[in-house]
Enzyme design. Structure first.
Site, PDB file in Angstrom:
ATOM      1  NE  ARG A  82      -1.943  -0.853   3.764  1.00  0.00           N
ATOM      2  CZ  ARG A  82      -2.239  -0.106   4.828  1.00  0.00           C
ATOM      3  NH1 ARG A  82      -3.332   0.623   4.845  1.00  0.00           N
ATOM      4  NH2 ARG A  82      -1.434  -0.085   5.881  1.00  0.00           N
ATOM      5  CB  SER A 109       5.664  -6.599   7.936  1.00  0.00           C
ATOM      6  OG  SER A 109       5.088  -5.377   8.317  1.00  0.00           O
ATOM      7  CG  ASP A 158       3.110  -4.879  11.951  1.00  0.00           C
ATOM      8  OD1 ASP A 158       4.086  -5.089  12.695  1.00  0.00           O
ATOM      9  OD2 ASP A 158       2.343  -5.793  11.576  1.00  0.00           O
TER      10      ASP A 158
END
Length: 505
Positions: free
Chosen positions: A108, A174, A227
């Site tokens: 994203r 991540s 995250d």
């Protein structure tokens, strides 16, 4: 005639006795089978027991392991990784900032406009799938693809790519990384289906920065984070009393704000803020006080990473459904109450945690959702109501243990930083002479946000461990999209206008 009648009567009586004996025998066998199944449940309940005393032992163990992990590399199952994030968003940040969130088969890109005064956040977001061939090709190709997508995203916005002002980007990556600065880190290994060999052991953010430069984007990778750190940043932006962040979803992790002088393994570390975010990687926590069952032992042995991520395997959404499946399988092997063992029931991870939660929270009188999932997912049709109630109870035992252990983990963090009211006393006893400060823990993840019973059990345990006087000062705040918006906020708080605040003497 009388003798014939008597003979018939005797024959009927004998037959009746035989039928009665058969019925009684079946009932006795049925009761024995049911007793065996109930015995399996009782054994599970005893193995999963989480008394307040036991939870406080877990709290103490977590705090001790945190100390050990900060003292030396490899000194604890908790990695206690330095993030070099020494400056959390305050709410006063202004400007336009970007984030890139890469953590799976999609990535994203986000843009956040900040107006100071803890302004309302309404990020522009675009999601893009990653072509399969790029997940195992060259790192240059992957980063060029991402940079092209980011270029198109920037062009669609108000910002002009020709602006002389360098745009700041927060990069959420991540995957296992050894952080070397706030904006750089070395990839340890790939997970989640990626297999780009030329990036393993190499610096990650530099590869992205080179791709941005090749694309002519006037953009700087300001931070490289995971995250959980993003969730802490988002929490601190909204509330300055936020001291830790926990993610409890498919996986689980936690991070928190630590004093620099407590990070003994990195002597000579100086930050102008006097602190730094530490990424605990708490999924790997282990203690003999954790209530482990035979099902946990088997699950761990059959996993791709045995003797690893022990805490995660007991509390996260990846594993809870499979623990329940294993218990139902054991019950099926003990008795035919669930009919012959189906192949689906023997297949690992057939029962996903969202389905387990749906069974647990089925409040219909006939437990119709439980019956549907047993039939459609595990291929066990026509399960009697009393057996369906047993399945719900199994879900309850497994979920309650997970939630209460997660609560103990959170209190362990608070104990380490002196926010649990104990004043450093082991055993969780509170001191009346200590003034408790308002303490906020940012929390994210579907297991907590979407699973009502999990959330309620976690809150209940927090209250029990801390006591009423202390627990009223501890607030869990749900955050949404720490991996995206949080990364953009960290780009703002670590923008090039800020002075480099970290020194290694």
């Amino acid at each position: 005639m009388g003798k014939v009648a008597l003979g018939v009567a005797v024959g009927v009586a004998v037959a009746a006795c035989a039928v009665a004996a058969l019925v009684v025998g079946r009932r006795v066998r049925s009761r024995r089978k049911w007793k065996r199944v109930v015995g399996v449940l009782k054994e599970l309940e005893e193995s999963c027991e989480t008394t307040v005393g036991r939870l406080r032992q877990v709290v103490d163990a977590m705090a001790v392991e945190m100390h050990a992990g900060l003292a030396s590399e490899g000194g604890s199952k908790l990695k206690m990784l330095l993030t070099f994030v020494d400056n959390l968003p305050s709410g006063s940040e202004k400007g336009t900032f970007y984030a890139l969130d890469l953590g799976g088969t999609n990535f994203r890109v986000l843009r956040v406009e900040l107006g100071g005064q803890r302004s309302y956040l309404d990020p522009d977001v675009e999601r893009q799938p990653i072509p399969q061939q790029l997940m195992s090709g060259r790192s240059e190709d992957l980063f060029d693809f991402i940079a092209s997508s980011l270029h198109e995203f920037v062009e669609k916005g108000k910002d002009s790519e020709q602006s002389p002002i360098t745009k700041e980007l927060g990069f959420t990556f991540s995957f296992p990384v050894k952080q070397t600065s706030v904006s750089s880190g070395i990839l340890i290994k790939w997970t989640k289906g990626f297999a780009i060999k030329d990036l393993v052991g190499k610096e990650v953010a530099g590869g992205l920065q080179q791709a941005l430069d090749r694309k002519g984007l006037n953009m700087r990778v300001a931070v490289l984070v995971n995250d959980t750190v993003g969730t802490l940043a988002l929490g601190h932006y909204h509330d300055a009393d936020t001291v830790a962040a926990v993610i409890i979803g498919t996986g689980t992790n936690a991070c928190y704000w630590e004093r620099t002088d407590a990070i003994i393994k990195c002597q000579g570390l100086l930050t102008t803020s006097g602190g730094m975010v530490v990424n605990m990687e708490w999924g790997n926590f282990w203690s003999s006080h954790l209530p482990r069952t035979l099902y946990d032992i088997d699950l761990d042995a059959e996993s791709p990473n045995p003797n690893d991520q022990g805490f995660e395997k007991m509390i996260s959404g990846m594993y809870l459904g499979d623990i329940v499946r294993r218990v139902i399988l054991r019950m099926s092997e003990e008795t035919d109450i669930f009919r012959p063992v189906s192949s689906s029931l023997s297949e690992p991870f057939t029962l996903r945690t969202p389905l387990m939660a749906a069974m647990h929270e089925d409040y219909s009188p006939e437990l119709t959702e439980v019956a549907r999932i047993l039939k459609d997912v595990l291929n066990i049709p026509d399960v009697p109501l009393k057996a369906r109630k047993l399945v719900v109870k199994v879900c309850d035992v497994v979920t309650r243990r997970a939630a209460r252990l997660a609560a103990a983990g959170i209190v362990g963090i608070l104990k380490k930083i002196g926010r649990d009211g104990s004043g450093g006393i082991t055993g969780g006893r509170s001191r009346s002479d200590i003034k408790m400060r308002r303490t906020v823990v940012a929390i994210e993840g579907s297991l907590y946000t979407k699973y009502t019973m999990f959330r309620e059990y976690l809150h209940e345990a927090l209250h029990e461990i801390l006591g009423e006087d202390i627990s009223q000062h501890v607030i869990l705040k749900v955050m949404e999209d720490g991996s995206g918006t949080g990364a953009a906020l960290l780009a703002a708080s670590h923008s090039s206008e800020s002075v480099d605040n970290i020194q290694l003497l």
